[in-house]
Design a protein around this motif. Structure first.
Motif, mmCIF file in Angstrom:
data_model
loop_
_atom_site.group_PDB
_atom_site.id
_atom_site.type_symbol
_atom_site.label_atom_id
_atom_site.label_comp_id
_atom_site.label_asym_id
_atom_site.label_seq_id
_atom_site.Cartn_x
_atom_site.Cartn_y
_atom_site.Cartn_z
ATOM 1 N N ALA A 37 45.225 45.756 36.224
ATOM 2 C CA ALA A 37 45.066 44.749 37.280
ATOM 3 C C ALA A 37 43.613 44.281 37.335
ATOM 4 O O ALA A 37 42.679 45.057 37.125
ATOM 5 C CB ALA A 37 45.486 45.332 38.624
ATOM 6 N N ARG A 38 43.446 43.001 37.611
ATOM 7 C CA ARG A 38 42.107 42.426 37.772
ATOM 8 C C ARG A 38 42.083 41.578 39.039
ATOM 9 O O ARG A 38 43.113 41.029 39.466
ATOM 10 C CB ARG A 38 41.736 41.568 36.571
ATOM 11 C CG ARG A 38 42.650 40.377 36.315
ATOM 12 C CD ARG A 38 42.258 39.642 35.038
ATOM 13 N NE ARG A 38 43.173 38.558 34.697
ATOM 14 C CZ ARG A 38 43.015 37.292 35.064
ATOM 15 N NH1 ARG A 38 41.960 36.944 35.806
ATOM 16 N NH2 ARG A 38 43.878 36.359 34.701
ATOM 17 N N ASP A 39 40.925 41.486 39.649
ATOM 18 C CA ASP A 39 40.765 40.682 40.861
ATOM 19 C C ASP A 39 40.608 39.214 40.487
ATOM 20 O O ASP A 39 39.934 38.870 39.517
ATOM 21 C CB ASP A 39 39.540 41.138 41.651
ATOM 22 C CG ASP A 39 39.702 42.545 42.209
ATOM 23 O OD1 ASP A 39 40.848 42.897 42.566
ATOM 24 O OD2 ASP A 39 38.700 43.285 42.281
ATOM 25 N N TYR A 40 41.213 38.353 41.303
ATOM 26 C CA TYR A 40 41.082 36.914 41.074
ATOM 27 C C TYR A 40 41.108 36.207 42.422
ATOM 28 O O TYR A 40 41.980 36.476 43.264
ATOM 29 C CB TYR A 40 42.210 36.386 40.192
ATOM 30 C CG TYR A 40 42.004 34.943 39.775
ATOM 31 C CD1 TYR A 40 41.224 34.628 38.670
ATOM 32 C CD2 TYR A 40 42.569 33.903 40.514
ATOM 33 C CE1 TYR A 40 41.014 33.306 38.294
ATOM 34 C CE2 TYR A 40 42.376 32.579 40.146
ATOM 35 C CZ TYR A 40 41.593 32.290 39.040
ATOM 36 O OH TYR A 40 41.383 30.981 38.689
ATOM 37 N N ALA A 41 40.163 35.297 42.623
ATOM 38 C CA ALA A 41 40.095 34.497 43.846
ATOM 39 C C ALA A 41 40.704 33.130 43.559
ATOM 40 O O ALA A 41 40.099 32.297 42.878
ATOM 41 C CB ALA A 41 38.652 34.361 44.325
ATOM 42 N N LEU A 42 41.891 32.897 44.055
ATOM 43 C CA LEU A 42 42.609 31.644 43.827
ATOM 44 C C LEU A 42 42.230 30.636 44.900
ATOM 45 O O LEU A 42 42.307 30.922 46.096
ATOM 46 C CB LEU A 42 44.118 31.895 43.854
ATOM 47 C CG LEU A 42 45.026 30.696 43.630
ATOM 48 C CD1 LEU A 42 44.838 30.152 42.213
ATOM 49 C CD2 LEU A 42 46.487 31.066 43.872
ATOM 50 N N LYS A 43 41.813 29.451 44.454
ATOM 51 C CA LYS A 43 41.408 28.392 45.378
ATOM 52 C C LYS A 43 42.172 27.113 45.060
ATOM 53 O O LYS A 43 42.781 26.975 43.998
ATOM 54 C CB LYS A 43 39.905 28.129 45.288
ATOM 55 C CG LYS A 43 39.040 29.262 45.826
ATOM 56 C CD LYS A 43 37.560 28.916 45.721
ATOM 57 C CE LYS A 43 36.695 29.983 46.369
ATOM 58 N NZ LYS A 43 36.829 29.991 47.831
ATOM 59 N N VAL A 44 42.110 26.159 45.998
ATOM 60 C CA VAL A 44 42.752 24.864 45.802
ATOM 61 C C VAL A 44 42.084 24.152 44.621
ATOM 62 O O VAL A 44 40.852 24.142 44.506
ATOM 63 C CB VAL A 44 42.649 24.022 47.088
ATOM 64 C CG1 VAL A 44 43.260 22.638 46.870
ATOM 65 C CG2 VAL A 44 43.336 24.728 48.244
ATOM 66 N N ASN A 45 42.891 23.572 43.757
ATOM 67 C CA ASN A 45 42.422 22.847 42.565
ATOM 68 C C ASN A 45 41.671 23.735 41.573
ATOM 69 O O ASN A 45 40.951 23.230 40.712
ATOM 70 C CB ASN A 45 41.537 21.655 42.961
ATOM 71 C CG ASN A 45 42.295 20.613 43.763
ATOM 72 O OD1 ASN A 45 43.486 20.401 43.545
ATOM 73 N ND2 ASN A 45 41.610 19.974 44.703
ATOM 74 N N ASP A 46 41.815 25.033 41.708
ATOM 75 C CA ASP A 46 41.230 25.970 40.747
ATOM 76 C C ASP A 46 42.309 26.998 40.403
ATOM 77 O O ASP A 46 42.309 28.123 40.903
ATOM 78 C CB ASP A 46 40.000 26.653 41.354
ATOM 79 C CG ASP A 46 39.276 27.537 40.338
ATOM 80 O OD1 ASP A 46 39.573 27.417 39.126
ATOM 81 O OD2 ASP A 46 38.417 28.351 40.752
ATOM 82 N N PRO A 47 43.272 26.613 39.558
ATOM 83 C CA PRO A 47 44.461 27.444 39.357
ATOM 84 C C PRO A 47 44.182 28.698 38.550
ATOM 85 O O PRO A 47 43.212 28.789 37.801
ATOM 86 C CB PRO A 47 45.398 26.499 38.595
ATOM 87 C CG PRO A 47 44.478 25.588 37.846
ATOM 88 C CD PRO A 47 43.303 25.381 38.754
ATOM 89 N N LEU A 48 45.064 29.659 38.721
ATOM 90 C CA LEU A 48 45.106 30.845 37.873
ATOM 91 C C LEU A 48 45.837 30.459 36.594
ATOM 92 O O LEU A 48 46.985 29.998 36.642
ATOM 93 C CB LEU A 48 45.843 31.973 38.597
ATOM 94 C CG LEU A 48 46.245 33.192 37.750
ATOM 95 C CD1 LEU A 48 45.019 33.957 37.283
ATOM 96 C CD2 LEU A 48 47.187 34.104 38.542
ATOM 97 N N GLU A 49 45.190 30.637 35.449
ATOM 98 C CA GLU A 49 45.798 30.245 34.170
ATOM 99 C C GLU A 49 45.937 31.464 33.274
ATOM 100 O O GLU A 49 44.969 32.171 33.020
ATOM 101 C CB GLU A 49 44.973 29.163 33.478
ATOM 102 C CG GLU A 49 45.595 28.669 32.184
ATOM 103 C CD GLU A 49 44.973 27.395 31.669
ATOM 104 O OE1 GLU A 49 45.386 26.929 30.590
ATOM 105 O OE2 GLU A 49 44.072 26.853 32.343
ATOM 106 N N ILE A 50 47.160 31.681 32.802
ATOM 107 C CA ILE A 50 47.454 32.789 31.904
ATOM 108 C C ILE A 50 48.270 32.242 30.745
ATOM 109 O O ILE A 50 49.434 31.859 30.911
ATOM 110 C CB ILE A 50 48.219 33.912 32.632
ATOM 111 C CG1 ILE A 50 47.394 34.460 33.798
ATOM 112 C CG2 ILE A 50 48.576 35.028 31.658
ATOM 113 C CD1 ILE A 50 48.119 35.474 34.646
ATOM 114 N N ASP A 51 47.644 32.180 29.568
ATOM 115 C CA ASP A 51 48.303 31.705 28.352
ATOM 116 C C ASP A 51 49.019 30.368 28.558
ATOM 117 O O ASP A 51 50.183 30.195 28.179
ATOM 118 C CB ASP A 51 49.297 32.758 27.840
ATOM 119 C CG ASP A 51 48.591 33.995 27.314
ATOM 120 O OD1 ASP A 51 47.407 33.870 26.931
ATOM 121 O OD2 ASP A 51 49.212 35.066 27.292
ATOM 122 N N GLY A 52 48.331 29.429 29.195
ATOM 123 C CA GLY A 52 48.875 28.089 29.377
ATOM 124 C C GLY A 52 49.703 27.892 30.623
ATOM 125 O O GLY A 52 50.047 26.762 30.967
#
Length: 519
Positions: free
Chosen positions: A272-287
């Motif tokens: 597991a890794r930490d990620y801060a998801l924001k508007v217009n800044d998507p989480l991207e994983i292999d496309g």
């Protein structure tokens, strides 16, 4: 034979087109530049409702609200497929017609363009003084030398007996052709995304997790070539959701920033890794991209039934009724309560303040003084076992359900519940407790293999249209005589004669190579 019959016989009759003729006419009309521009305009015009009317795939809660507030309007929207513009029949028809029109435009124009590239510039006219731009000067300039100087200025050159013909500006047609090919590339990229891409919407409450599987989505919209195995196997947990609001000034209550703190596993085996998801800044994983598109409150309730058993306990996502104050409507359904099923209509107030009439309302979207108003309580059959689908955000009132009398807390007006407070249900049916507040977020996960090709095609279209607008096609002719040189020029692009005047003067200057007697 009468005069009228004779005139009628002598009048030429237009031959009927026939099926083949009509097909040829339809194809020529469809593949004309005028038709392509009209279809491109219609495609842009058809996209407007997609940005003005809420789309089921992006904002299903807003679509549901339109059905509740104005069912007649919602019915007309649905009739014209305005809730699903980009997958509608009429939008697909425009798309396919434009696709066909562009192919019909590109193929013949490419053939003409290739022939033009192989064609040499025409021979120089005999009287260059009749051209729109002309000049002459005294000097000794050979044909080969004139051709060499024009080639250094990037002209395509053809020579003959005493004359030189040069042409420049083929990149204009190149840009025009590349622009059409780029538009076709954009349409192909969109089509690839529709076939091999997918979109899904899901609501996640603080503390809950999500795995990228078909069953985990609230709404899943796959392309025709997408299967369950096509989804990237990532997962995450929503640890916390933070919203920053403006607390002073005229814009008090306006949201300044949204941050969803996630614990992300890129694959089942990955840590597991930490990620801060924001508007217009998507989480991207292999496309595959996950966007933050909405948020709200999910108050936590505990319902104890008439037998003293906890029949329900958990967070209940509420639909936003007033965006400015985040006043939200909630529904709690308790099918396992005994002796009868229970249902509650509630209103969540993030910052509850008393009103003059004894009621309460929210004064701020942040949760400063969260309270819940009990708008109604019901007992009986909720209809959950009837087999008919029900929305979790609405509470039906069938005839066999009984509405309980108003739940009062010592006053004539129902007092809202603060965190930790409870209210007893009449007739010994149990107790409703308000135990806490969580927040929920709505996410859209999208995989679109045509996204990068569409971006590259759009960039190519911009560069190509700039070339076609900025570059001019022009021709220069030189005739060499005994001690005298004549130069003529013309443009092959409408409206560019004024801009060619200065360039023609520079060409004459280069050709004269220092001779002073230039006229």
């Amino acid at each position: 034979m009468s005069v009228q019959e004779l005139e009628k016989k002598q009048t030429p009759q237009q031959a009927a087109l026939g099926p083949v003729g009509w097909l040829r006419w339809a194809w020529r009309t469809l593949t004309s530049m005028k038709t392509a521009l009209i279809l491109l305009f219609l495609l842009a015009l058809g996209s407007v409702p997609g940005s003005l009317v809420p789309q089921r795939g992006v904002e299903p809660d807003k679509v549901a609200r339109i059905y509740e507030q104005n069912p007649t309007l919602a019915e007309w929207y649905d009739r014209f497929q305005l809730f699903e513009v980009f997958t509608s029949v009429w939008f697909a028809a425009i798309y396919l017609l434009l696709f066909t029109s562009l192919i019909g435009c590109i193929i013949p124009r490419t053939a003409v363009y290739l022939r033009e590239l192989r064609r040499r510039p025409p021979a120089a006219p005999k009287r260059l003084s009749r051209l729109p731009h002309s000049a002459s000067f005294e000097g000794e300039l050979g044909v080969e030398e004139a051709a060499r100087r024009l080639r250094r200025m990037r002209f395509r050159v053809s020579t003959g007996d005493g004359w030189v013909s040069a042409e420049k500006g083929y990149l204009r047609e190149t840009g025009n052709l590349v622009f059409h090919v780029a538009l076709l590339g954009i349409l192909l990229a969109i089509g690839a995304g529709s076939l091999y891409g997918y979109r899904g919407n899901v609501l996640v409450v603080e503390g809950d997790g999500f795995a990228n599987t078909v069953a985990a989505y609230d709404r899943f919209m796959p392309g025709s070539q997408v299967s369950a195995e096509s989804l990237e196997p990532f997962s995450f947990t929503l640890d916390k959701f933070d919203v920053a609001y403006q607390v002073t000034g005229d814009k008090r209550g306006q949201a300044l920033d949204y941050t969803a703190h996630l614990k992300v596993n890129d694959s089942p085996q990955a840590p597991a890794r930490d990620y801060a998801l924001k508007v217009n800044d998507p989480l991207e994983i292999d496309g595959t991209q996950t966007y933050l598109i909405g948020n709200g409150y999910a108050p936590v309730f505990r319902v104890t039934d008439g037998e003293g058993q906890v029949a329900f306990e958990g967070a209940v996502p509420c639909l936003i009724e007033d965006k400015a104050t985040m006043t939200s409507g909630c529904v709690v359904k308790v099918p396992d309560a005994k002796p009868g099923q229970l249902g509650f209509l509630l209103q969540f107030l993030p910052t509850s303040v008393p009103l003059v009439d004894g009621g309460h309302a929210s004064a701020f979207p942040g949760q400063i003084n969260p309270e819940v108003q009990v708008l109604g309580a019901f007992t009986g059959d909720l209809g959950l076992r009837s087999g008919e689908p029900q929305s979790v955000y609405t509470l039906a009132e069938p005839e066999d359900m009984k509405k309980l009398k108003p739940l009062l807390m010592g006053t004539d007006v129902p007092k809202p519940l603060a965190v930790g407070q409870s209210v007893q249900l009449p007739d010994g049916l149990g107790k409703l407790e308000f135990t806490g507040v969580k927040q929920w977020i709505t996410l859209q996960t999208a995989y679109d293999p045509g996204r990068l090709p569409a971006l590259l095609s759009a960039a190519a279209a911009v560069v190509a249209i700039a070339l076609s607008l900025m570059i001019r096609r022009r021709r220069v002719f030189v005739r060499v005589g005994e001690g005298r040189v004549e130069v003529g020029g013309l443009t092959r692009t409408e409206g560019s004669a004024a801009g060619f005047t200065e360039e023609f003067a520079e060409i004459v200057q280069v050709l004269s190579a220092g001779d002073k007697d230039v006229r």
